[in-house]
Design a protein around this motif. Structure first.
Motif, PDB file in Angstrom:
ATOM      1  N   SER A  87     -11.018  -5.249 -20.046  1.00  0.00           N
ATOM      2  CA  SER A  87      -9.750  -5.285 -19.306  1.00  0.00           C
ATOM      3  C   SER A  87      -9.877  -5.914 -17.922  1.00  0.00           C
ATOM      4  O   SER A  87      -8.941  -6.565 -17.460  1.00  0.00           O
ATOM      5  CB  SER A  87      -9.159  -3.878 -19.182  1.00  0.00           C
ATOM      6  N   ASP A  88     -11.033  -5.746 -17.261  1.00  0.00           N
ATOM      7  CA  ASP A  88     -11.141  -6.154 -15.858  1.00  0.00           C
ATOM      8  C   ASP A  88     -12.038  -7.367 -15.595  1.00  0.00           C
ATOM      9  O   ASP A  88     -11.907  -8.008 -14.560  1.00  0.00           O
ATOM     10  CB  ASP A  88     -11.665  -4.989 -15.007  1.00  0.00           C
ATOM     11  N   VAL A  89     -12.952  -7.673 -16.505  1.00  0.00           N
ATOM     12  CA  VAL A  89     -13.950  -8.715 -16.242  1.00  0.00           C
ATOM     13  C   VAL A  89     -13.789  -9.924 -17.155  1.00  0.00           C
ATOM     14  O   VAL A  89     -13.829 -11.066 -16.698  1.00  0.00           O
ATOM     15  CB  VAL A  89     -15.391  -8.147 -16.370  1.00  0.00           C
ATOM     16  N   SER A  90     -13.605  -9.688 -18.409  1.00  0.00           N
ATOM     17  CA  SER A  90     -13.607 -10.782 -19.384  1.00  0.00           C
ATOM     18  C   SER A  90     -12.410 -11.709 -19.214  1.00  0.00           C
ATOM     19  O   SER A  90     -11.340 -11.291 -18.779  1.00  0.00           O
ATOM     20  CB  SER A  90     -13.603 -10.219 -20.806  1.00  0.00           C
ATOM     21  N   GLY A  91     -12.598 -12.952 -19.584  1.00  0.00           N
ATOM     22  CA  GLY A  91     -11.527 -13.937 -19.478  1.00  0.00           C
ATOM     23  C   GLY A  91     -10.357 -13.728 -20.414  1.00  0.00           C
ATOM     24  O   GLY A  91      -9.199 -13.853 -20.007  1.00  0.00           O
ATOM     25  N   PRO A  92     -10.606 -13.436 -21.698  1.00  0.00           N
ATOM     26  CA  PRO A  92      -9.482 -13.383 -22.643  1.00  0.00           C
ATOM     27  C   PRO A  92      -8.371 -12.399 -22.282  1.00  0.00           C
ATOM     28  O   PRO A  92      -7.205 -12.653 -22.552  1.00  0.00           O
ATOM     29  CB  PRO A  92     -10.152 -12.981 -23.961  1.00  0.00           C
ATOM     30  N   PHE A  93      -8.704 -11.277 -21.652  1.00  0.00           N
ATOM     31  CA  PHE A  93      -7.681 -10.271 -21.375  1.00  0.00           C
ATOM     32  C   PHE A  93      -7.043 -10.410 -19.995  1.00  0.00           C
ATOM     33  O   PHE A  93      -6.160  -9.638 -19.650  1.00  0.00           O
ATOM     34  CB  PHE A  93      -8.249  -8.865 -21.580  1.00  0.00           C
ATOM     35  N   ARG A  94      -7.454 -11.404 -19.234  1.00  0.00           N
ATOM     36  CA  ARG A  94      -6.812 -11.621 -17.937  1.00  0.00           C
ATOM     37  C   ARG A  94      -5.370 -12.082 -18.168  1.00  0.00           C
ATOM     38  O   ARG A  94      -5.117 -12.951 -18.997  1.00  0.00           O
ATOM     39  CB  ARG A  94      -7.569 -12.668 -17.130  1.00  0.00           C
ATOM     40  N   PRO A  95      -4.423 -11.518 -17.418  1.00  0.00           N
ATOM     41  CA  PRO A  95      -3.009 -11.857 -17.652  1.00  0.00           C
ATOM     42  C   PRO A  95      -2.693 -13.338 -17.456  1.00  0.00           C
ATOM     43  O   PRO A  95      -1.801 -13.875 -18.112  1.00  0.00           O
ATOM     44  CB  PRO A  95      -2.245 -10.997 -16.645  1.00  0.00           C
ATOM     45  N   GLU A  96      -3.420 -14.003 -16.566  1.00  0.00           N
ATOM     46  CA  GLU A  96      -3.123 -15.421 -16.309  1.00  0.00           C
ATOM     47  C   GLU A  96      -3.663 -16.354 -17.389  1.00  0.00           C
ATOM     48  O   GLU A  96      -3.325 -17.534 -17.423  1.00  0.00           O
ATOM     49  CB  GLU A  96      -3.681 -15.846 -14.934  1.00  0.00           C
ATOM     50  N   HIS A  97      -4.503 -15.833 -18.289  1.00  0.00           N
ATOM     51  CA  HIS A  97      -5.064 -16.669 -19.353  1.00  0.00           C
ATOM     52  C   HIS A  97      -4.235 -16.542 -20.630  1.00  0.00           C
ATOM     53  O   HIS A  97      -4.001 -15.443 -21.122  1.00  0.00           O
ATOM     54  CB  HIS A  97      -6.512 -16.275 -19.645  1.00  0.00           C
ATOM     55  N   HIS A  98      -3.833 -17.664 -21.141  1.00  0.00           N
ATOM     56  CA  HIS A  98      -3.071 -17.728 -22.394  1.00  0.00           C
ATOM     57  C   HIS A  98      -3.950 -18.425 -23.415  1.00  0.00           C
ATOM     58  O   HIS A  98      -3.782 -19.609 -23.693  1.00  0.00           O
ATOM     59  CB  HIS A  98      -1.742 -18.464 -22.178  1.00  0.00           C
TER      60      HIS A  98
END
Length: 163
Positions: A87-98
């Protein structure tokens, strides 16, 4: 003598079958179940239809350990800490990444022996906004069959520098 060229030709045609490397070993039903983990992994982290952290966490044992090789081998112990990583570190779950996750067929391998297995794959996280690669990462998992379900016990994740 006429048969000799036919036999040689037949043997030469069979050579590619013996030369093809296999990426998997183990009972086919178990390999299919283990490879399904990669599908769920990418479905959970992909923006389409929507990111699903609970689905991602369904893959992990309660005592799972994640090692993040991209951040000085930081270790996350237990399911809650693993959840924090996603939730906090990985790229895929970052809100700005689609992103949509994808593993090329030649970049996955799985092995199963009894109730343990391994699953190694590379991920191309594709940005759906501009059709670029958002990240190129790897996952290397040790798995255990628990009550009939394959779960991730340990996982190493990190960046892949070259395609």
């Amino acid at each position: 003598m006429k048969r000799r060229p036919i036999i040689i030709l037949g043997l030469l045609l069979c050579l590619p079958v013996f030369a093809v490397p296999t990426n998997d070993s183990g009972p086919p039903a178990d390999i299919l179940a283990v490879r399904n983990i990669e599908i769920i992994f990418h479905t959970a982290g992909s923006v389409l239809p929507s990111k699903d952290l609970d689905l991602m966490m369904s893959l992990y044992a309660d005592d799972a350990v994640l090692t993040d090789t991209a951040h000085e081998n930081k270790v996350y112990r237990g399911k809650e800490q693993v959840r924090t990583y996603w939730s906090d570190v990985s790229g895929p779950f970052r809100p700005e990444h689609h992103w949509i996750g994808y593993t090329p067929a030649m970049r996955i391998k799985s092995h199963v022996t009894g109730d343990t297995g391994t699953l190694d794959f590379e991920c191309l996280w594709m940005n759906v906004d501009d059709n670029t690669i958002g990240a190129h990462a790897f996952s290397s998992m040790n798995l255990a069959r628990v009550n009939g379900h394959w779960l991730v016990k340990t996982i190493k994740v990190g960046k892949v520098e070259k395609l």
